[in-house]
Design a protein around this motif. Structure first.
Motif, PDB file in Angstrom:
ATOM      1  N   CYS A  39      43.547  23.105  51.704  1.00  0.00           N
ATOM      2  CA  CYS A  39      44.170  24.369  51.300  1.00  0.00           C
ATOM      3  C   CYS A  39      43.602  25.482  52.171  1.00  0.00           C
ATOM      4  CB  CYS A  39      43.871  24.629  49.817  1.00  0.00           C
ATOM      5  SG  CYS A  39      44.422  26.234  49.205  1.00  0.00           S
ATOM      6  N   GLN A  40      44.468  26.408  52.570  1.00  0.00           N
ATOM      7  CA  GLN A  40      44.011  27.531  53.393  1.00  0.00           C
ATOM      8  C   GLN A  40      44.225  28.881  52.724  1.00  0.00           C
ATOM      9  OE1 GLN A  40      45.864  24.860  55.090  1.00  0.00           O
ATOM     10  NE2 GLN A  40      43.783  24.103  55.396  1.00  0.00           N
ATOM     11  N   ARG A  41      44.685  28.895  51.473  1.00  0.00           N
ATOM     12  CA  ARG A  41      45.006  30.159  50.802  1.00  0.00           C
ATOM     13  C   ARG A  41      43.973  30.495  49.731  1.00  0.00           C
ATOM     14  NH1 ARG A  41      49.688  27.094  50.827  1.00  0.00           N
ATOM     15  NH2 ARG A  41      51.369  27.818  52.173  1.00  0.00           N
ATOM     16  N   LEU A  42      43.545  31.767  49.715  1.00  0.00           N
ATOM     17  CA  LEU A  42      42.626  32.254  48.703  1.00  0.00           C
ATOM     18  C   LEU A  42      43.183  33.533  48.099  1.00  0.00           C
ATOM     19  CD1 LEU A  42      40.735  30.340  50.393  1.00  0.00           C
ATOM     20  CD2 LEU A  42      38.881  31.935  49.881  1.00  0.00           C
ATOM     21  N   ARG A  43      43.286  33.572  46.777  1.00  0.00           N
ATOM     22  CA  ARG A  43      43.676  34.790  46.063  1.00  0.00           C
ATOM     23  C   ARG A  43      42.445  35.675  45.883  1.00  0.00           C
ATOM     24  NH1 ARG A  43      44.491  35.380  40.310  1.00  0.00           N
ATOM     25  NH2 ARG A  43      42.581  34.169  40.087  1.00  0.00           N
ATOM     26  N   ILE A  44      42.610  36.985  46.164  1.00  0.00           N
ATOM     27  CA  ILE A  44      41.492  37.910  46.012  1.00  0.00           C
ATOM     28  C   ILE A  44      41.959  39.179  45.300  1.00  0.00           C
ATOM     29  CG2 ILE A  44      40.441  37.052  48.145  1.00  0.00           C
ATOM     30  CD1 ILE A  44      41.137  39.916  49.314  1.00  0.00           C
ATOM     31  N   PHE A  45      40.987  40.036  44.978  1.00  0.00           N
ATOM     32  CA  PHE A  45      41.237  41.330  44.345  1.00  0.00           C
ATOM     33  C   PHE A  45      40.541  42.425  45.159  1.00  0.00           C
ATOM     34  CE2 PHE A  45      41.287  37.980  41.161  1.00  0.00           C
ATOM     35  CZ  PHE A  45      42.501  38.208  40.524  1.00  0.00           C
ATOM     36  N   SER A  46      40.733  43.673  44.733  1.00  0.00           N
ATOM     37  CA  SER A  46      40.206  44.798  45.526  1.00  0.00           C
ATOM     38  C   SER A  46      39.220  45.660  44.761  1.00  0.00           C
ATOM     39  CB  SER A  46      41.365  45.653  46.059  1.00  0.00           C
ATOM     40  OG  SER A  46      42.240  46.054  45.027  1.00  0.00           O
ATOM     41  N   PHE A  47      38.397  45.040  43.936  1.00  0.00           N
ATOM     42  CA  PHE A  47      37.228  45.658  43.320  1.00  0.00           C
ATOM     43  C   PHE A  47      37.558  46.644  42.195  1.00  0.00           C
ATOM     44  CE2 PHE A  47      36.198  44.392  47.625  1.00  0.00           C
ATOM     45  CZ  PHE A  47      35.056  43.622  47.436  1.00  0.00           C
ATOM     46  N   TYR A  48      36.806  46.496  41.112  1.00  0.00           N
ATOM     47  CA  TYR A  48      36.914  47.444  40.003  1.00  0.00           C
ATOM     48  C   TYR A  48      36.331  48.789  40.424  1.00  0.00           C
ATOM     49  CZ  TYR A  48      37.957  43.562  36.848  1.00  0.00           C
ATOM     50  OH  TYR A  48      38.539  42.476  36.225  1.00  0.00           O
ATOM     51  N   VAL A  49      37.076  49.845  40.166  1.00  0.00           N
ATOM     52  CA  VAL A  49      36.609  51.199  40.459  1.00  0.00           C
ATOM     53  C   VAL A  49      36.608  51.997  39.155  1.00  0.00           C
ATOM     54  CG1 VAL A  49      37.389  51.183  42.851  1.00  0.00           C
ATOM     55  CG2 VAL A  49      38.963  51.925  41.059  1.00  0.00           C
ATOM     56  N   PRO A  50      35.755  53.020  39.057  1.00  0.00           N
ATOM     57  CA  PRO A  50      35.712  53.814  37.823  1.00  0.00           C
ATOM     58  C   PRO A  50      37.063  54.467  37.530  1.00  0.00           C
ATOM     59  CG  PRO A  50      33.782  54.251  39.176  1.00  0.00           C
ATOM     60  CD  PRO A  50      34.720  53.434  40.017  1.00  0.00           C
ATOM     61  N   ALA A  51      37.434  54.477  36.276  1.00  0.00           N
ATOM     62  CA  ALA A  51      38.726  55.028  35.869  1.00  0.00           C
ATOM     63  C   ALA A  51      38.878  56.464  36.339  1.00  0.00           C
ATOM     64  CB  ALA A  51      38.861  54.961  34.347  1.00  0.00           C
ATOM     65  N   GLY A  52      40.043  56.758  36.956  1.00  0.00           N
ATOM     66  CA  GLY A  52      40.343  58.108  37.392  1.00  0.00           C
ATOM     67  C   GLY A  52      39.658  58.534  38.677  1.00  0.00           C
ATOM     68  N   GLY A  56      36.377  39.741  44.786  1.00  0.00           N
ATOM     69  CA  GLY A  56      36.794  41.129  44.646  1.00  0.00           C
ATOM     70  C   GLY A  56      37.023  41.555  43.217  1.00  0.00           C
ATOM     71  N   LYS A  57      36.831  40.651  42.267  1.00  0.00           N
ATOM     72  CA  LYS A  57      36.978  41.008  40.857  1.00  0.00           C
ATOM     73  C   LYS A  57      35.605  41.342  40.291  1.00  0.00           C
ATOM     74  CE  LYS A  57      40.130  39.725  37.148  1.00  0.00           C
ATOM     75  NZ  LYS A  57      40.981  38.656  36.569  1.00  0.00           N
ATOM     76  N   VAL A  58      34.948  42.227  41.008  1.00  0.00           N
ATOM     77  CA  VAL A  58      33.616  42.710  40.655  1.00  0.00           C
ATOM     78  C   VAL A  58      33.603  44.226  40.851  1.00  0.00           C
ATOM     79  CG1 VAL A  58      32.444  40.562  41.273  1.00  0.00           C
ATOM     80  CG2 VAL A  58      32.776  42.322  43.009  1.00  0.00           C
ATOM     81  N   GLN A  59      32.602  44.866  40.323  1.00  0.00           N
ATOM     82  CA  GLN A  59      32.549  46.315  40.462  1.00  0.00           C
ATOM     83  C   GLN A  59      32.261  46.731  41.897  1.00  0.00           C
ATOM     84  OE1 GLN A  59      30.188  48.304  37.545  1.00  0.00           O
ATOM     85  NE2 GLN A  59      31.486  47.630  35.859  1.00  0.00           N
TER      86      GLN A  59
END
Length: 299
Positions: free
Chosen positions: A95-108, A68-71
């Motif tokens: 291990c059963q845990r994974l850290r994720i992100f919610s995608f880069y979005v255009p500023a504003g 999720g650390k992608v555009q």
């Protein structure tokens, strides 16, 4: 469980293990080894890491993945396939845990991309459930879930399907209040990142030395005896792999323009070299002492 991002102490596996043992930290947030991201581990690397951690009686608490650390307009299927590979790695490491992100979005323009973000997270959750792993969303600058309001939106949408990681420093860097964030997300927070920041200049400082309200948050966090995991992520100097981890994107979606490290303290590695730690224990884990002291204070 107290764990740490040991790649901030050393690049190599042996150095990371030594740093954890020296600092009496029993767990690791596994992000990179020998400058290889956990998302790129092959079976040989995974087996080597597993054997070394077992011999040292260390536990992999979470895979600190770049999912999720992608555009936002990057191919979703690539992330789903990466999640499947990471799930296999996780199981191999007990291990059963994974850290994720919610995608880069255009500023504003985050509101324009809300539905796309939620659809992508839903697909990731479906795959994670099928693979038998649990994902945790971390608040991160410039992704959809960077400010408190949008993190609340994410967790209200997915409820218990998606855990929350609270990173106080990351909230400060986007103008949100970490203590307010903890209270708003309390129902979903399952563990903390110990990372502090000065509001005045955005610089990362040792835990408890900035404006992250670490002691207050720890008191509330530890009040729930079913929720005891704290991860040390100091970011106190520019360790070797930081430039490949702490990037954010500018320009049009999909441009892939990297602008490098945004906020890093220009500290000095007292062990004498980028990424070096082991015996002297570099500054990257010094914050661990502050965390342990605060844990005692919090009872």
């Amino acid at each position: 469980l107290l764990s740490a991002f040991a790649d901030e102490a050393a690049q190599d596996l042996e150095g990371q293990i030594q740093a954890l043992i020296t600092n009496k930290v029993p767990g690791i947030e596994l992000r990179t080894v020998d400058s290889v991201n956990v998302a790129d581990f092959d079976s040989t690397m995974t087996a080597r890491v597993k054997t070394a951690f077992d011999q040292a009686s260390l536990k992999v608490h979470c895979l600190a993945t770049p999912l999720g650390k992608v555009q936002i307009d990057s191919p979703l299927e690539s992330e789903l396939e990466r999640l499947k590979r990471l799930s296999q790695t996780a199981h191999a490491l007990d291990c059963q845990r994974l850290r994720i992100f919610s995608f880069y979005v255009p500023a504003g323009r985050a509101a324009e991309y809300r539905d796309e973000v939620m659809m992508r997270l839903e697909r990731l959750i479906e795959v994670a459930d099928a693979e038998g792993v649990r994902m945790f969303h971390e608040n991160e600058k410039d992704i959809y879930g960077d400010i408190l309001e949008r993190c609340v939106d994410i967790h209200q949408t997915f409820q218990s399907k998606l855990g929350a990681i609270l990173d106080p420093a990351n909230y400060i860097q986007v103008g949100s209040d970490p203590l307010q964030a903890f209270k708003a997300l309390d129902a979903w927070i399952e563990y903390l990142h110990s990372k502090d920041c000065r509001r005045s200049d955005g610089h990362i400082v040792a835990a408890g030395k900035g404006d992250g309200q670490i002691a207050e948050i720890l008191n509330l966090f530890l009040a729930n005896h079913n929720r005891q995991s704290i991860a040390i992520e100091p970011h106190l100097y520019e360790f070797a792999s930081l430039k490949t981890l702490e990037i954010h994107m500018t320009g049009d979606p999909g441009s892939g323009q990297e602008v490098g490290v945004v906020e890093v303290v220009g500290g000095v590695d007292p062990a004498g070299g980028e990424g070096a730690c082991s015996a002297a224990v570099a500054a990257a884990l010094v914050a661990g002492e502050a965390v342990e002291e605060l844990c005692v204070e919090a009872g």
